[in-house]
Design a protein around this motif. Structure first.
Motif, PDB file in Angstrom:
ATOM      1  N   CYS A  16       0.788  -1.099  -0.012  1.00  0.00           N
ATOM      2  CA  CYS A  16      -0.084  -0.006  -0.039  1.00  0.00           C
ATOM      3  C   CYS A  16       1.022   1.132   0.061  1.00  0.00           C
ATOM      4  CB  CYS A  16      -0.895  -0.148   1.256  1.00  0.00           C
ATOM      5  SG  CYS A  16      -2.007   1.436   1.219  1.00  0.00           S
ATOM      6  N   ALA A  17       0.389   2.162  -1.070  1.00  0.00           N
ATOM      7  CA  ALA A  17       1.528   3.241  -1.163  1.00  0.00           C
ATOM      8  C   ALA A  17       0.672   4.448  -0.284  1.00  0.00           C
ATOM      9  CB  ALA A  17       1.601   3.944  -2.503  1.00  0.00           C
ATOM     10  N   GLU A  18      -0.682   4.712  -0.033  1.00  0.00           N
ATOM     11  CA  GLU A  18      -1.293   5.494   0.555  1.00  0.00           C
ATOM     12  C   GLU A  18      -2.715   5.396   0.767  1.00  0.00           C
ATOM     13  OE1 GLU A  18      -2.665   9.238  -2.249  1.00  0.00           O
ATOM     14  OE2 GLU A  18      -0.541   9.303  -2.048  1.00  0.00           O
ATOM     15  N   LEU A  19      -3.345   5.640   1.689  1.00  0.00           N
ATOM     16  CA  LEU A  19      -4.749   5.610   1.925  1.00  0.00           C
ATOM     17  C   LEU A  19      -5.222   6.968   2.736  1.00  0.00           C
ATOM     18  CD1 LEU A  19      -5.346   4.647   5.278  1.00  0.00           C
ATOM     19  CD2 LEU A  19      -4.313   2.350   3.997  1.00  0.00           C
ATOM     20  N   ASP A  20      -6.566   7.006   2.823  1.00  0.00           N
ATOM     21  CA  ASP A  20      -7.262   8.119   3.392  1.00  0.00           C
ATOM     22  C   ASP A  20      -8.016   7.504   4.702  1.00  0.00           C
ATOM     23  OD1 ASP A  20      -6.580  10.228   1.824  1.00  0.00           O
ATOM     24  OD2 ASP A  20      -8.214  10.003   0.743  1.00  0.00           O
ATOM     25  N   ILE A  21      -7.934   7.994   5.693  1.00  0.00           N
ATOM     26  CA  ILE A  21      -8.417   7.414   7.044  1.00  0.00           C
ATOM     27  C   ILE A  21      -9.201   8.612   7.867  1.00  0.00           C
ATOM     28  CG2 ILE A  21      -6.475   7.783   8.775  1.00  0.00           C
ATOM     29  CD1 ILE A  21      -7.145   5.073   9.786  1.00  0.00           C
ATOM     30  N   ASP A  22     -10.343   8.179   8.097  1.00  0.00           N
ATOM     31  CA  ASP A  22     -11.095   9.232   9.154  1.00  0.00           C
ATOM     32  C   ASP A  22     -10.583   9.539  10.179  1.00  0.00           C
ATOM     33  OD1 ASP A  22     -13.414   9.279   7.393  1.00  0.00           O
ATOM     34  OD2 ASP A  22     -14.327   7.543   8.311  1.00  0.00           O
ATOM     35  N   SER A  23     -10.481  10.915  10.590  1.00  0.00           N
ATOM     36  CA  SER A  23      -9.851  11.272  12.046  1.00  0.00           C
ATOM     37  C   SER A  23     -10.914  12.433  12.762  1.00  0.00           C
ATOM     38  CB  SER A  23      -8.441  12.048  11.555  1.00  0.00           C
ATOM     39  OG  SER A  23      -8.976  13.108  10.705  1.00  0.00           O
ATOM     40  N   GLN A  24     -10.636  12.458  13.882  1.00  0.00           N
ATOM     41  CA  GLN A  24     -11.150  13.528  14.840  1.00  0.00           C
ATOM     42  C   GLN A  24     -10.235  14.465  15.193  1.00  0.00           C
ATOM     43  OE1 GLN A  24     -14.512  12.968  15.416  1.00  0.00           O
ATOM     44  NE2 GLN A  24     -14.327  11.093  14.244  1.00  0.00           N
ATOM     45  N   PRO A  25     -10.606  15.862  15.501  1.00  0.00           N
ATOM     46  CA  PRO A  25      -9.810  16.692  15.687  1.00  0.00           C
ATOM     47  C   PRO A  25      -8.830  16.538  16.953  1.00  0.00           C
ATOM     48  CG  PRO A  25     -11.744  18.015  15.464  1.00  0.00           C
ATOM     49  CD  PRO A  25     -11.875  16.250  15.222  1.00  0.00           C
ATOM     50  N   SER A  26      -9.131  15.573  17.767  1.00  0.00           N
ATOM     51  CA  SER A  26      -8.270  15.385  19.124  1.00  0.00           C
ATOM     52  C   SER A  26      -7.388  14.141  18.685  1.00  0.00           C
ATOM     53  CB  SER A  26      -9.238  15.368  20.254  1.00  0.00           C
ATOM     54  OG  SER A  26     -10.002  14.052  20.034  1.00  0.00           O
ATOM     55  N   ALA A  30      -0.780   7.959  17.597  1.00  0.00           N
ATOM     56  CA  ALA A  30      -0.870   6.614  17.984  1.00  0.00           C
ATOM     57  C   ALA A  30      -2.500   6.275  17.813  1.00  0.00           C
ATOM     58  CB  ALA A  30      -0.608   6.718  19.618  1.00  0.00           C
ATOM     59  N   GLU A  31      -3.336   7.398  17.861  1.00  0.00           N
ATOM     60  CA  GLU A  31      -4.873   6.866  17.401  1.00  0.00           C
ATOM     61  C   GLU A  31      -5.025   6.248  16.240  1.00  0.00           C
ATOM     62  OE1 GLU A  31      -6.838   9.219  21.120  1.00  0.00           O
ATOM     63  OE2 GLU A  31      -6.051  10.268  19.481  1.00  0.00           O
ATOM     64  N   ILE A  32      -4.360   7.020  15.269  1.00  0.00           N
ATOM     65  CA  ILE A  32      -4.382   6.966  13.816  1.00  0.00           C
ATOM     66  C   ILE A  32      -3.915   5.568  13.509  1.00  0.00           C
ATOM     67  CG2 ILE A  32      -3.826   7.845  11.498  1.00  0.00           C
ATOM     68  CD1 ILE A  32      -5.981   9.487  12.674  1.00  0.00           C
ATOM     69  N   ARG A  33      -2.559   5.297  14.140  1.00  0.00           N
ATOM     70  CA  ARG A  33      -2.181   3.959  13.902  1.00  0.00           C
ATOM     71  C   ARG A  33      -3.071   2.884  14.565  1.00  0.00           C
ATOM     72  NH1 ARG A  33       3.338   2.356  16.943  1.00  0.00           N
ATOM     73  NH2 ARG A  33       1.888   2.425  18.710  1.00  0.00           N
ATOM     74  N   HIS A  34      -3.872   2.989  15.651  1.00  0.00           N
ATOM     75  CA  HIS A  34      -4.587   2.075  16.103  1.00  0.00           C
ATOM     76  C   HIS A  34      -5.699   1.735  15.109  1.00  0.00           C
ATOM     77  CE1 HIS A  34      -6.694  -0.263  19.196  1.00  0.00           C
ATOM     78  NE2 HIS A  34      -7.688   0.350  18.730  1.00  0.00           N
ATOM     79  N   ARG A  35      -6.108   2.871  14.565  1.00  0.00           N
ATOM     80  CA  ARG A  35      -7.341   2.686  13.611  1.00  0.00           C
ATOM     81  C   ARG A  35      -6.873   2.038  12.313  1.00  0.00           C
ATOM     82  NH1 ARG A  35      -8.941   8.008  13.803  1.00  0.00           N
ATOM     83  NH2 ARG A  35      -9.872   7.977  15.739  1.00  0.00           N
ATOM     84  N   LEU A  36      -5.785   2.337  11.953  1.00  0.00           N
ATOM     85  CA  LEU A  36      -4.956   1.336  10.696  1.00  0.00           C
ATOM     86  C   LEU A  36      -4.965   0.034  11.072  1.00  0.00           C
ATOM     87  CD1 LEU A  36      -2.224   3.861   9.611  1.00  0.00           C
ATOM     88  CD2 LEU A  36      -4.114   3.467   8.222  1.00  0.00           C
ATOM     89  N   LEU A  37      -4.741  -0.475  12.295  1.00  0.00           N
ATOM     90  CA  LEU A  37      -4.375  -1.682  12.552  1.00  0.00           C
ATOM     91  C   LEU A  37      -5.689  -2.221  12.837  1.00  0.00           C
ATOM     92  CD1 LEU A  37      -1.385  -1.246  15.266  1.00  0.00           C
ATOM     93  CD2 LEU A  37      -1.384  -2.489  13.053  1.00  0.00           C
ATOM     94  N   GLN A  38      -7.046  -1.659  13.280  1.00  0.00           N
ATOM     95  CA  GLN A  38      -8.139  -2.331  13.171  1.00  0.00           C
ATOM     96  C   GLN A  38      -8.487  -2.706  12.070  1.00  0.00           C
ATOM     97  OE1 GLN A  38     -10.259   1.054  15.402  1.00  0.00           O
ATOM     98  NE2 GLN A  38     -10.476  -0.607  17.102  1.00  0.00           N
ATOM     99  N   GLN A  39      -8.342  -1.762  10.781  1.00  0.00           N
ATOM    100  CA  GLN A  39      -8.765  -1.974   9.494  1.00  0.00           C
ATOM    101  C   GLN A  39      -7.913  -2.723   8.791  1.00  0.00           C
ATOM    102  OE1 GLN A  39      -9.199   1.927   7.409  1.00  0.00           O
ATOM    103  NE2 GLN A  39     -10.584   2.708   9.091  1.00  0.00           N
ATOM    104  N   HIS A  40      -6.651  -2.976   9.144  1.00  0.00           N
ATOM    105  CA  HIS A  40      -5.847  -3.927   8.499  1.00  0.00           C
ATOM    106  C   HIS A  40      -4.806  -4.596   9.551  1.00  0.00           C
ATOM    107  CE1 HIS A  40      -6.450  -1.743   4.745  1.00  0.00           C
ATOM    108  NE2 HIS A  40      -6.621  -0.725   5.440  1.00  0.00           N
TER     109      HIS A  40
END
Length: 82
Positions: A16-26, A30-40
């Motif tokens: 995978c070269a790139e992807l878009d992921i939903d995010s919240q302002p806060s 680490a939270e983005i990485r956690h979300r990536l791991l939940q999806q993959h």
């Protein structure tokens, strides 16, 4: 939405070269990485490697760095030179 990019050998291992992921302002890196791991879940070994570096908008950051919608995160293996 945050754009996440993967570089070098990490991109090859994740296929995978790139992807878009939903995010919240806060969110943090680490939270983005956690979300990536939940999806993959198969990316666990690569993304949890302590040597993997992260940049936000072209500046190195740690896992506690804040991430805002519209930011770009880049994950890549340690840079080596010779």
């Amino acid at each position: 939405m945050v754009k996440v990019k993967f570089f070098a050998a990490l991109r090859e291992r994740l296929q995978c070269a790139e992807l878009d992921i939903d995010s919240q302002p806060s969110d943090s890196v680490a939270e983005i990485r956690h979300r990536l791991l939940q999806q993959h879940p198969s990316w666990r070994r690569e993304l949890l490697d302590n040597d993997v570096l992260c940049a936000k908008n072209f500046t190195f950051v740690d896992l506690q760095a804040a991430v805002n919608p519209g930011d770009e995160l880049a994950f890549f293996p340690p840079v080596t030179g010779g």
